[in-house]
Design a protein around this motif. Structure first.
Motif, short mmCIF file in Angstrom:
data_model
loop_
_atom_site.label_atom_id
_atom_site.label_comp_id
_atom_site.label_asym_id
_atom_site.label_seq_id
_atom_site.Cartn_x
_atom_site.Cartn_y
_atom_site.Cartn_z
N VAL A 289 7.86 130.09 -53.08
CA VAL A 289 7.52 128.68 -53.27
C VAL A 289 6.02 128.51 -53.06
O VAL A 289 5.52 128.81 -51.98
N PRO A 290 5.28 128.04 -54.08
CA PRO A 290 3.83 127.86 -53.90
C PRO A 290 3.55 126.80 -52.85
O PRO A 290 4.23 125.78 -52.77
N LEU A 291 2.53 127.05 -52.03
CA LEU A 291 2.08 126.07 -51.05
C LEU A 291 0.85 125.32 -51.53
O LEU A 291 0.30 124.48 -50.81
N VAL A 292 0.43 125.61 -52.75
CA VAL A 292 -0.63 124.86 -53.43
C VAL A 292 0.01 124.06 -54.55
O VAL A 292 1.16 124.29 -54.92
N LEU A 293 -0.73 123.10 -55.08
CA LEU A 293 -0.17 122.23 -56.12
C LEU A 293 0.01 123.00 -57.43
O LEU A 293 -0.80 123.85 -57.79
N THR A 294 1.09 122.68 -58.16
CA THR A 294 1.35 123.25 -59.46
C THR A 294 1.45 122.13 -60.50
O THR A 294 1.40 120.95 -60.16
N ASP A 295 1.63 122.51 -61.74
CA ASP A 295 1.75 121.50 -62.81
C ASP A 295 3.13 120.85 -62.84
O ASP A 295 3.35 119.91 -63.60
N GLN A 296 4.06 121.34 -62.04
CA GLN A 296 5.44 120.85 -62.11
C GLN A 296 5.83 120.06 -60.86
O GLN A 296 7.01 119.88 -60.58
#
Length: 484
Positions: A289-296
């Motif tokens: 799970v990314p801990l930075v912002l994503t496009d989704q």
């Protein structure tokens, strides 16, 4: 954050002794608090997101049993290779060991390694309430400095400003209460007491400015008491064995965005240290799970990444202390490292074409900042005519490194199309060492003595004023490697 660092800052079952009946005066309350509140002096290695690091720091705590168990904050003790606890009325500090930590709740239990019959505090049976009169006990850093480095007990009075709430911050994800009993760096881990009974209603851990107001935060007794009971049994809770803080960066539009979870300190022998995580690392993905912002992102998931809510939620779903294997990705300067908590050691890849080697588990000696059991880091680079030039016109790349453990460090530089040359300076720009061909052939190797927490500058250059590609290999006790 009010870390312990000198530059900063159904309930029941546990606790006996001080408090529990009507306290007749503030003088009596001061005696109860002073006898039971302790000064914690820690030595090890802690990094902060601003790039500074510390080998010594301090905080507060309080006895929760007469056998020497002390409640404090995770960020006060994690990363320490030595803990010394000063008890009221006792000239010589006691040594202490960490029993259990809960990094998302920023709580820890330590135990004195000798002694008994200590004056313990008790939990209040009621949760904190608005307008409740309280007192904050501890050893603030500003008084410590005024007293010439001597721990000085203080007790400040105030009231609770709002009902308890779970308000995720950049330092924790736990139920807290806001009060105005003045605290500052060094108060971390000290008790917040009901002024009329001397019972513990909270544990001070942080503060922040809100306009013209300074908000002081304490972890509530209702949240802390059951966690402390588990920690006293030797368990860690929702923890990889680190002191953590949300890191942010500035986006191209000027807005502040989450950059990941910053590792300030690593528990010696803990799960993070076992796979080679170091102070100064930045976790950008956990459990895939990314801990930075994503496009989704939805608004809700984005909001969770502006605090520790997302990180701590992942640990709730994948309990590392129950043996769950959790994929992790970190950035370390110009490198990206991947591995698994309770699984594979970190493997690091430099930006571009570089590669790194993941060492075996079990580092983190001394202050928890060791380099992961023999792990070396390899970085590839190229000298070009746009690089730095020294006074002789030689091209060079400069790397900033920090010693994660004291002892002997080594850097090698190899090149197939140039004559490698290494130069090392300390943080005061003094020459430490230099070498041309000790690495065999035209390769260079430097070996030098380092101090834990100290910064060094490694210049990779070439002895014939030519451009060249090269490979640098740093020993396991050199971390936070960044090209300047």
């Amino acid at each position: 954050m009010q870390c312990a660092l000198a530059i900063l800052f159904a309930v029941g079952g546990v606790g006996c002794g001080g408090g529990g009946s009507v306290v007749s005066s503030d003088a009596d309350l001061t005696k109860i608090a002073q006898h039971s509140t302790v000064f914690i002096d820690a030595s090890g290695l802690v990094f902060l997101p601003d790039g500074t690091n510390h080998q010594n720091w301090f905080g507060s705590g309080f006895f929760i049993s007469d056998s020497g168990y002390v409640v404090t904050n995770n960020h006060v003790v994690t990363g320490a290779g030595e803990l010394q606890v000063t008890v009221d009325g006792v000239a010589k500090p006691y040594s202490a060991k960490v029993v259990g930590v809960a990094e998302c709740a920023d709580l820890a239990v330590i135990k004195l390694t000798s002694g008994s019959g200590f004056p313990a505090l008790s939990w209040s049976p009621s949760p904190p309430s608005i307008s409740q009169a309280v007192a904050a006990a501890g050893f603030p850093g500003d008084i410590f400095d005024l007293a010439g480095g001597a721990p000085t007990f203080t007790l400040t009075l105030g009231t609770i400003s709002a009902a308890p709430l779970v308000d995720p911050t950049q330092w924790s994800y736990v139920e807290t209460v806001v009060h105005d009993a003045k605290t500052t760096g060094g108060n971390s881990g000290g008790p917040l007491l009901d002024r009329s009974t001397g019972l513990v209603v909270g544990i001070n851990y942080a503060g922040y400015n809100e306009g013209e107001l300074l908000r002081d935060l304490a972890i509530t007794n209702t949240a802390a008491a059951p966690i402390i009971t588990e920690l006293m049994s030797g368990k860690n809770i929702k923890s990889i064995g680190a002191t953590i803080e949300l890191a942010t960066s500035t986006a191209t539009d000027g807005s502040t965005v989450p950059a990941g979870v910053f590792i300030e300190a690593v528990q010696a022998g803990g799960k993070a240290s076992q796979i080679g995580i170091q102070p100064g690392d930045l976790i950008v993905m956990l459990g895939n799970v990314p801990l930075v912002l994503t496009d989704q992102e939805t608004q809700a998931t984005a909001n969770d990444k502006y605090t520790l809510a997302k990180y701590c939620s992942i640990l709730e779903s994948n309990d590392p202390n129950a043996g769950a294997v959790i994929a992790i990705e970190i950035t370390r300067g110009a490198q990206v490292c991947t591995g698994e908590i309770n699984g594979k050691a970190l493997t690091c890849v430099a930006s571009g074409t570089g590669t790194g080697t993941g060492g075996g588990g079990g580092g983190g000696g001394g202050g928890g900042g060791g380099g992961g059991g023999g792990q070396t880091t390899t970085v590839n680079g190229t000298l070009t005519d746009t690089d730095y030039k020294d006074d002789g016109g030689y091209y060079y790349d400069e790397y900033v490194v920090t010693a994660t453990a004291a002892g002997t460090a080594e850097v090698t530089m190899s090149s197939t199309d140039g004559d490698a040359y290494l130069v090392v300076f300390d943080s005061n720009d003094n020459l430490v060492t230099e070498d041309d061909n000790s690495g065999g052939g035209t390769n260079a190797k430097v070996t030098f003595t380092v101090t834990q927490g100290a910064t060094y500058y490694v210049e990779a250059t070439e002895s014939t004023i030519a451009t060249a590609t090269y490979t640098l290999t740093f020993s396991s006790n050199l971390g936070s490697i960044q090209q300047d």
